[in-house]
Design a protein around this motif. Structure first.
Motif, PDB file in Angstrom:
ATOM      1  N   ARG A   9      -5.265  50.841  -8.786  1.00 14.62           N
ATOM      2  CA  ARG A   9      -6.289  50.879  -7.857  1.00 14.62           C
ATOM      3  C   ARG A   9      -7.138  52.409  -8.214  1.00 14.62           C
ATOM      4  O   ARG A   9      -6.266  52.871  -9.726  1.00 14.62           O
ATOM      5  N   GLU A  10      -8.454  51.935  -8.066  1.00 18.41           N
ATOM      6  CA  GLU A  10      -9.465  52.817  -8.531  1.00 18.41           C
ATOM      7  C   GLU A  10      -9.038  53.795  -7.835  1.00 18.41           C
ATOM      8  O   GLU A  10      -8.640  54.872  -6.953  1.00 18.41           O
ATOM      9  N   GLY A  12      -0.372  50.968  -8.117  1.00 18.47           N
ATOM     10  CA  GLY A  12      -1.744  49.369  -7.613  1.00 18.47           C
ATOM     11  C   GLY A  12      -0.222  49.184  -6.856  1.00 18.47           C
ATOM     12  O   GLY A  12       0.658  49.408  -6.217  1.00 18.47           O
ATOM     13  N   VAL A  20     -12.030  44.403 -13.905  1.00 16.79           N
ATOM     14  CA  VAL A  20     -10.948  45.216 -13.125  1.00 16.79           C
ATOM     15  C   VAL A  20      -9.510  45.301 -13.719  1.00 16.79           C
ATOM     16  O   VAL A  20      -9.723  43.561 -14.009  1.00 16.79           O
ATOM     17  N   LYS A  63     -14.799  40.832  -7.539  1.00 16.69           N
ATOM     18  CA  LYS A  63     -13.210  41.415  -7.062  1.00 16.69           C
ATOM     19  C   LYS A  63     -13.471  42.800  -5.763  1.00 16.69           C
ATOM     20  O   LYS A  63     -14.810  42.754  -5.659  1.00 16.69           O
ATOM     21  N   CYS A  92      -6.743  43.881 -12.553  1.00 14.20           N
ATOM     22  CA  CYS A  92      -6.395  43.027 -11.123  1.00 14.20           C
ATOM     23  C   CYS A  92      -6.079  41.552 -11.736  1.00 14.20           C
ATOM     24  O   CYS A  92      -5.701  41.285 -12.372  1.00 14.20           O
ATOM     25  N   MET A 142     -10.266  47.906  -6.822  1.00 17.57           N
ATOM     26  CA  MET A 142      -9.633  47.410  -8.294  1.00 17.57           C
ATOM     27  C   MET A 142      -9.885  48.427  -9.053  1.00 17.57           C
ATOM     28  O   MET A 142     -11.593  48.897  -9.087  1.00 17.57           O
ATOM     29  N   ARG A 143      -9.268  49.164 -10.330  1.00 15.70           N
ATOM     30  CA  ARG A 143      -9.519  50.378 -11.259  1.00 15.70           C
ATOM     31  C   ARG A 143     -10.279  48.997 -12.223  1.00 15.70           C
ATOM     32  O   ARG A 143      -9.585  48.207 -12.490  1.00 15.70           O
ATOM     33  N   LYS A 174     -15.380  42.671 -12.180  1.00 14.40           N
ATOM     34  CA  LYS A 174     -15.682  43.729 -11.298  1.00 14.40           C
ATOM     35  C   LYS A 174     -16.585  42.972 -10.178  1.00 14.40           C
ATOM     36  O   LYS A 174     -16.679  42.994  -8.929  1.00 14.40           O
ATOM     37  N   SER A 227      -3.361  44.537  -8.041  1.00 14.59           N
ATOM     38  CA  SER A 227      -4.327  45.024  -8.911  1.00 14.59           C
ATOM     39  C   SER A 227      -4.446  46.851  -8.949  1.00 14.59           C
ATOM     40  O   SER A 227      -3.263  47.499  -8.278  1.00 14.59           O
TER      41      SER A 227
END
Ligand code: 4AD
Length: 471
Positions: free
Chosen positions: A401-402, A437, A382, A369, A384, A373-374, A366, A399
């Motif tokens: 997405r969060e 995403g 993440v 990136k 992605c 990104m989730r 993470k 990716s």
């Protein structure tokens, strides 16, 4: 390879000349036709002379047979109108040719015309950006470029997407890489001078700093969280000081944003079929141009494109990729280190040598990136992907997405980003959040793969990169 069918009648053909491509496909031998175009080359001989005329609508244009007297009037680069009878050609290069009856020069060409029927280096052609689209090579590249746009459009329309327009001027650096071009207004009248306790402060046009967009993603997310499936296709800008063959300062990105996307594999499946269908469209509509590229690349076009249309793309995680690289029997300039981004030599090794085809690398750490990104359940990686293609390297970045409010706040804080400035982005998670995403396709990188061109500056009509902004 042959020219694919063209629409028999276009409204333009009611008052303007037909394209050479249209004449070649639709007119029958022995019919009288009128051809407009630019002279590519002239071969004057005693008995019978030849001129190659092209209007850019197809690779080879029209071969015209004329008398030496008429041929002597024609200069390379001139614009002409030629009336005559279409005949079956005895040559192998073309199926039809034109027996000229009347030759008219519409626009003379000066004898200093720089393009001649000989090899010109790519550098020389880049120095003549305003004329290079008149060469066979660049005509072919730009026709394929156009077909690729249509291919992508068809794909998204078939999949019930809405095309949206995301802004070029923004106040956020979506990728967080700091590679943004800052814009300032030049006219004095646009600048407000405001008094503050500390003295005079110049406030610029928008009242706060703004930049040329590096990606339309964050704005596309707004629309996806209302219209479910959207895509945007536009120019994006990156101030990367990289004089490489894969970086432009202004390039085109095709970005899709999809609501109700619950796992990464769905995103990969969708990106894969997007590239597969678009490549098929190009193969179906540009076969003559694609055949022409064969002479520029070191492997057969069919082999090169086969992997995109037939074979499933390989999928490996970032950790697996690091493992493969550390065991590779190859000396890299930069040693692959876990927790750092791949260099272009690593990407090329993975796709070109190891996988020998497109490969999705997923689940990066993470830290390397962007914030949006989730985060995966392991808390370290993440959800992605970077899609790598042979020879070119990374073509797509995407990716999940969060979508979880608190986790996104934490990510913004980890990246030292101001949560107030991103309140609108957080609001999307506050009011009816949804797993979603998306991905962005580097359009010119994809075209490099399709055409086999080494340098990214040669797949865009007007390249902009470090120390290069001509025309
Ligand atoms: O991987 P990137 O940075 O992803 C994004 O910008 C995401 N926000 C996209 C999204 O999810 N909507 O860029 C996407 C692609 C890269 O994979 C690469 O192909 C291309 O854009 N690219 C460039 N192409 C030419 N010149 C450059 N300087 C490029 N930088 C990235």
């Amino acid at each position: 390879f042959r020219l694919s069918p063209v629409t028999k009648t276009t409204s333009l053909n009611n008052y303007s000349p037909k394209t050479i491509r249209n004449i070649l496909v639709n007119s029958t031998p022995d019919s009288e036709v009128e051809v407009y175009g630019w002279v590519r080359s002239v071969r004057v001989q005693k008995n019978v002379s030849f001129a190659a005329i092209n209007d850019g609508s197809s690779l080879k244009g029209m071969q015209v047979i004329l008398t030496s007297e008429e041929a002597n009037k024609l200069k390379t680069g001139a614009c002409v109108r030629i009336r005559g009878i279409l005949t079956q050609s005895p040559g192998t290069e073309q199926s039809k040719e034109l027996q000229a009856q009347q030759v008219e020069v519409l626009g003379e060409s000066d004898s200093t015309y720089p393009l001649q029927k000989k090899y010109h280096s790519m550098e020389f052609l880049r120095d003549n950006l305003h004329l290079r689209s008149r060469t066979n090579l660049f005509g072919a590249i730009f026709r394929v470029r156009s077909a690729a746009i249509i291919g992508f459009q068809n794909f998204f329309q078939t999949n019930e997407f809405f095309q949206i327009h995301t802004p070029i001027i923004t106040n956020s650096d979506c990728e967080g890489g700091g590679e943004v071009f800052k814009i300032s207004a030049n006219k004095k009248k646009n600048i407000k001078i405001e008094h503050t306790k500390d003295g005079l402060v110049e406030k610029d046009f928008f009242g706060s700093p703004v930049y040329l967009t590096v990606s339309g993603q964050l704005h596309a997310e707004i629309l996806a969280c209302a219209m479910s499936r959207v895509y945007t296709f536009g120019p994006v800008f990156r101030a990367e000081e990289s004089l490489t063959s894969r970086h432009l300062a202004e390039f085109w990105m095709l970005e899709a944003e999809i609501a109700f996307m619950f796992n990464l594999d769905e995103l990969l499946d969708f990106a894969e079929s997007c590239l597969r269908e678009t490549t098929k469209h190009i193969l179906n509509t540009c076969s003559q141009d694609l055949e022409f590229f064969n002479q520029w690349v070191d492997e057969e076009l069919s082999t090169r494109l086969e992997s995109t249309t037939n074979k499933p793309f390989i999928r490996i995680t970032y950790s697996e990729a690091i493992n493969i690289l550390s065991k590779a029997n190859k000396k890299f300039e930069f040693q692959p280190v876990f927790g750092t981004s791949f260099h272009s030599e690593h990407e090329k090794y993975l796709a070109t040598d190891y996988c020998r085809g497109p490969v999705f690398i997923t689940d990066y750490p993470k830290e390397i990136k962007p914030f949006y990104m989730r985060v995966n359940p392991d808390g370290k990686t993440v959800a992605c992907t970077d899609l790598l293609f042979p020879k070119v390297g990374e073509i797509v970045g995407g990716s999940l997405r969060e979508e979880r409010y608190q986790k996104l706040v934490k990510r913004l804080e980890e990246f030292n980003l101001n949560t107030e400035e991103f309140q609108w982005y957080l609001d999307l998670r506050k009011y009816g959040t949804i797993p979603h995403g998306g991905f962005g396709i580097g359009f010119e990188r994809y075209l490099q793969y399709i055409t086999g061109m080494d340098n990214i500056r040669d797949v865009i009509p007007f390249p902009r990169s470090t120390n290069f902004c001509k025309v």
